[in-house]
Design an enzyme around this catalytic site. Structure first.
Site, PDB file in Angstrom:
ATOM      1  N   VAL A  64       0.809  -1.235   0.000  1.00 10.19           N
ATOM      2  CA  VAL A  64       0.000   0.000   0.000  1.00 10.19           C
ATOM      3  C   VAL A  64       0.836   1.276   0.000  1.00 10.19           C
ATOM      4  CG1 VAL A  64      -2.089  -0.982   1.043  1.00 10.19           C
ATOM      5  CG2 VAL A  64      -0.294  -0.031   2.522  1.00 10.19           C
ATOM      6  N   ASN A  90      -6.909  -0.150   5.968  1.00 11.43           N
ATOM      7  CA  ASN A  90      -6.663  -1.001   7.142  1.00 11.43           C
ATOM      8  C   ASN A  90      -5.224  -1.503   7.231  1.00 11.43           C
ATOM      9  OD1 ASN A  90      -7.488  -3.245   9.226  1.00 11.43           O
ATOM     10  ND2 ASN A  90      -6.606  -4.341   7.490  1.00 11.43           N
ATOM     11  N   SER A 142      -5.766   3.605  15.860  1.00 10.03           N
ATOM     12  CA  SER A 142      -5.508   2.814  17.067  1.00 10.03           C
ATOM     13  C   SER A 142      -5.668   3.720  18.279  1.00 10.03           C
ATOM     14  CB  SER A 142      -4.071   2.282  17.035  1.00 10.03           C
ATOM     15  OG  SER A 142      -3.688   1.811  18.315  1.00 10.03           O
ATOM     16  N   TYR A 155       4.682   4.069  15.429  1.00 12.94           N
ATOM     17  CA  TYR A 155       3.296   3.610  15.237  1.00 12.94           C
ATOM     18  C   TYR A 155       2.309   4.660  15.780  1.00 12.94           C
ATOM     19  CZ  TYR A 155      -0.618   0.217  15.505  1.00 12.94           C
ATOM     20  OH  TYR A 155      -1.823  -0.449  15.372  1.00 12.94           O
ATOM     21  N   ALA A 157       2.785   7.823  16.135  1.00 16.45           N
ATOM     22  CA  ALA A 157       2.819   9.020  15.271  1.00 16.45           C
ATOM     23  C   ALA A 157       1.986   8.784  14.019  1.00 16.45           C
ATOM     24  CB  ALA A 157       4.260   9.353  14.894  1.00 16.45           C
ATOM     25  N   LYS A 159      -0.491   6.632  13.606  1.00 18.09           N
ATOM     26  CA  LYS A 159      -1.911   6.484  13.935  1.00 18.09           C
ATOM     27  C   LYS A 159      -2.524   7.819  14.366  1.00 18.09           C
ATOM     28  CE  LYS A 159      -2.410   2.085  13.019  1.00 18.09           C
ATOM     29  NZ  LYS A 159      -3.179   1.712  11.812  1.00 18.09           N
ATOM     30  N   ILE A 188      -6.414  -6.168  19.877  1.00 16.72           N
ATOM     31  CA  ILE A 188      -7.305  -7.106  19.185  1.00 16.72           C
ATOM     32  C   ILE A 188      -6.518  -8.374  18.881  1.00 16.72           C
ATOM     33  CG2 ILE A 188      -8.729  -7.473  17.100  1.00 16.72           C
ATOM     34  CD1 ILE A 188      -9.830  -5.257  18.924  1.00 16.72           C
TER      35      ILE A 188
END
Ligand code: NAP
Length: 247
Positions: A64, A90, A142, A155, A157, A159, A188
């Site tokens: 992506v 996602n 998140s 991560y 930063a 999100k 999750i």
């Protein structure tokens, strides 16, 4: 809820939360296109499951973070399906480290996939949604983008960036009847959790007020609501689905 006749694109949908979202949207009657970095048995099983419901399903293998691929994939979906109604961004990765040990590669790859990857697909689909005066965009962020997480500055930063991105998009696209929202999961139960130390998983469970780790289906249910007409007056919203992990 009913998504009959709609066309969705979901990124990172071979497994985990993305696959649960794909499954839920298909169960509601939505035709499916999906992107993932690998083409494997999970991909083929997913295509078979969706087609068995009498729906169209098309897979695109891509990273992506590749801008050109996103443009090409969106054009192929439009030519094969005639339209796109729903984009669910996602695909995400984590490469955790405290800041004083974090490498440039850990920083860049997490930002490239988790932030630029979302931009790539919104940039590619936005002209179509604007022309259609219709579209739903759901970005998976998140709770760690809301509160910051020890060992996850890259991560967190990315999100947190998705949260600002979602709100700005809602303002830009609202007048074209395009809803843009984000879902912020807590911990999750997916493959991503395997990268998290046992102590951190136990701590996360203890943080929830419902005393449970969420399932991918818990996230899929919230996403399906945001893709349906039931949420037509909701935009620019960040919905936590975390069992109360971050209150
Ligand atoms: P997952 O189980 O690791 O699944 C992610 C999927 O995305 C995998 O199929 C993966 O393929 C694919 N993928 C990875 N990098 C990609 C790329 N560059 N291009 C295309 N596809 C790629 O992760 P998950 O737990 O379902 O997470 C899904 C989303 O929810 C992510 O955005 C994540 O940050 C977010 N989230 C998860 C949790 C959690 O606790 N699980 C909590 C909060 C937010 P490979 O497996 O082949 O690499």
């Amino acid at each position: 809820m009913n998504l009959k006749g709609k066309v969705a694109l979901i990124t990172g949908a071979n497994a985990g939360i993305g696959n649960a979202i794909l499954t839920k949207l298909a169960e509601l009657g939505c035709n499916i296109s999906f992107v993932d970095i690998a083409h494997n048995e999970l991909t083929e099983n997913t295509i078979k499951r969706v087609e068995a419901l009498g729906l169209k399903c098309r897979f695109f293998q891509s990273d992506v973070s590749n801008f050109q691929d996103a443009e090409i994939i969106i054009q192929k979906i439009i030519s094969e399906f005639g339209k796109i109604d729903i984009l669910v961004n996602n695909a995400g990765i984590n490469k955790d480290s405290v800041i004083w040990k974090m490498t440039e590669e850990q920083w860049d790859s997490v930002i490239d996939v988790n932030l630029k990857g979302y931009f790539n697909y919104v940039r590619a689909v936005a002209p179509l949604f604007k022309d259609q005066c219709n579209g739903k965009i759901v970005n998976i962020t998140s709770i760690n983008g809301l509160r910051g997480k020890f060992g996850q500055s890259n991560y967190s930063a990315a999100k947190a960036g998705i949260i600002g991105f979602t709100k700005a998009l809602a303002k830009e696209l609202g007048k074209y009847s395009i809803n843009v929202n984000a879902v912020a999961p807590g911990m999750i139960n997916t493959d991503m959790m395997k990268n998290i130390p046992e102590a951190a998983r136990t701590a996360a469970l203890q943080e929830t007020v419902l005393n449970r780790i969420g399932s991918p289906e818990d996230i899929a249910n919230a996403v399906a609501f945001l893709c349906s007409d039931l949420s037509k007056h909701i935009t620019g919203e960040i919905i936590k689905v975390d069992g109360g992990q971050y209150i």
